[in-house]
Motif scaffolding. Sequence first.
Motif, PDB file in Angstrom:
ATOM      1  N   ASP A  11      -5.864  -6.169  27.408  1.00 11.85           N
ATOM      2  CA  ASP A  11      -4.718  -5.995  26.523  1.00 11.85           C
ATOM      3  C   ASP A  11      -3.712  -7.112  26.805  1.00 11.85           C
ATOM      4  O   ASP A  11      -3.033  -7.110  27.838  1.00 11.85           O
ATOM      5  N   GLN A  67      -2.800  -4.597  22.169  1.00 11.77           N
ATOM      6  CA  GLN A  67      -4.073  -4.076  22.693  1.00 11.77           C
ATOM      7  C   GLN A  67      -5.242  -5.026  22.436  1.00 11.77           C
ATOM      8  O   GLN A  67      -6.401  -4.611  22.463  1.00 11.77           O
ATOM      9  N   VAL A  88      -2.138   5.065  20.497  1.00  9.36           N
ATOM     10  CA  VAL A  88      -0.972   4.887  21.373  1.00  9.36           C
ATOM     11  C   VAL A  88      -1.372   4.146  22.632  1.00  9.36           C
ATOM     12  O   VAL A  88      -0.658   3.274  23.124  1.00  9.36           O
ATOM     13  N   ASN A  89      -2.555   4.500  23.146  1.00  5.03           N
ATOM     14  CA  ASN A  89      -3.052   3.899  24.380  1.00  5.03           C
ATOM     15  C   ASN A  89      -4.532   3.600  24.226  1.00  5.03           C
ATOM     16  O   ASN A  89      -5.274   4.396  23.641  1.00  5.03           O
ATOM     17  N   LYS A  90      -4.974   2.481  24.762  1.00  6.27           N
ATOM     18  CA  LYS A  90      -6.387   2.126  24.641  1.00  6.27           C
ATOM     19  C   LYS A  90      -7.292   3.139  25.336  1.00  6.27           C
ATOM     20  O   LYS A  90      -8.453   3.308  24.974  1.00  6.27           O
ATOM     21  N   ASP A  91      -6.732   3.796  26.352  1.00  8.14           N
ATOM     22  CA  ASP A  91      -7.535   4.771  27.085  1.00  8.14           C
ATOM     23  C   ASP A  91      -7.690   6.088  26.327  1.00  8.14           C
ATOM     24  O   ASP A  91      -8.470   6.941  26.720  1.00  8.14           O
ATOM     25  N   THR A 141       0.252  -6.232  27.319  1.00  8.62           N
ATOM     26  CA  THR A 141       0.786  -5.538  28.494  1.00  8.62           C
ATOM     27  C   THR A 141       0.521  -6.375  29.740  1.00  8.62           C
ATOM     28  O   THR A 141      -0.208  -7.363  29.700  1.00  8.62           O
TER      29      THR A 141
END
Length: 558
Positions: free
Chosen positions: A477, A468, A117-120, A480
């Motif tokens: 990314d 991403q 969902v999120n790269k982090d 974004t």
Amino acid sequence: MDNQRVFLWIALALIVWLNYAAFVQYQRPAAEQSPAATDERLEGDAPALPSETTIGPAPADEAIPLPPGTGAAAPADTADTSAPGERRIQVRTDVLDLEISLRGGDLVKALLPEYPVNKDAPDIPVQLLDPSADSLYVFRTGLTATAPETSTRPDTLFVAPAMEYVLDAGQETLEIPLTAVLDNGVTVTKIYRFTRGSYAVELEQQIENAGEQPWTGASYLQIRRMHNPPGRGLTNVDSYSFQGPVTFNGEKYEKLDVGDLARTRESFTTAAGWIASIEHHFLTAAVPNGRAEISAAATPAGLYTITAVRMPETVAPGQADSFRDQLFVGPKLQDQLEATAPRLRLTVDYGWLTVISQPLFWVLSKIHGLVGNWGWAIVLMTLLIKLVFYKLSETSGKSMAKMRKLQPRMKSLQERYADDRQKLSQAMMELYKKEKVNPAAGCLPILVQMPVFLALYWVLLESVEMRQAPFMLWIDDLSTRDPFFILPLAMGVTMFIQQKLNPAPPDPIQAKIMQVLPVVFTVFFAFFPAGLVLYWFVNNLLAILQQWHINKVVERGG
């Protein structure tokens, strides 16, 4: 009209268009705001056999598909497909992590471990299917028959040889069989087949008729989903894309409004169609392998159902037959979509510029195949576009350079006829004619390039391949916004330099507006995907080099 005015109008038109697109997204009525539907039947619970089938008696149970024309009303919907004590099979391939319920034998949960969902937070994958009531999103598949007791229902209990399946290293395919014994000697076996690296799932439904009566029915594929689009906002890129049900009838791709479906049910028959539920970068799709009747409906609460029912077949006593269909659960990878069904790649929603966007993406992906980085692919793609339009841009640039050279004489005319605009206009036209300058010469090149820019905008926004995807340095990314706004600021600087290479508008008000435009665009682009800003930045750099060269040539009298 001079070139500066043209640029000004086009720039303003671009801003208006982008704002209009955001406004349309914002104003799109949400399903929960739709008026109550007059028909409370839940077609999602009751996919019916196509109309040419002999109509059987109305079923007594809500979960059995309802043959059309019986007049029987379906009972209230049961949104949550999970049930206490429900047993689910765990399936893991190299790209999918799934759960199949033994109650109905349906796919009820799908995780995409390759897409966090999120790269982090790389350990939290995107989830596409969800059986919970608040965010219901499931595939339903089964067989609907003229004799209801020989149909598979959402609560039909299946059995399987194992409760966990894993695609091991070196294994190319994985097969999960589920079996249910129905009344009248009918046995149904659902077989899900997975292939390494693929998000397409083959579904085979076998019928073995050991009874004394012929079995007549068909397979159905159904997607049910609670419509929960993301909150709309300029900074929320996911909200730019359409989310909801879509259909393809073999010729036309159509995005369906959930609010409209709550008021009017849609249906058609097709020999090469499919159904899907799409969102930004991801989708689920069902592709019937043959002629099918497709329908779509929704409840006032926003629960929509799209169903494909194959044409019925008859299995004689003592005989067996099967239906094979395709499912797809995963990202909008265009090569896999095209391999799954014709035109399924239309779910990559490029809008009305698809005819330009798809070739652009093809070129972009080829470049990426060579350089291995989507950021550099965008840079090289921008260079290619600039080369393609070089001659057109050169025409505009020469016109700009000549206008720039004439500026001192134009300023002198403005001072001489400051109180007489008619004479000023006549004098300017004579000057243009004498120096063989056409102020409108730059219009066509700019207008021709605008659709390409807008098409590329949708390619960069919609292509999951760039989700991403890192570029270099701080840009990790491309899908974004730049986290430090460095790229938008650099883009604004190049826009300012570009203006300085061109003649200032003769009208003072226009001149002031032109000075403000780089600031406006910098703020506007600050929240755009970094890949798009990168394209605009590189395009400006190339335009500066080209205009600087043309100015030098014109100044030398070339």
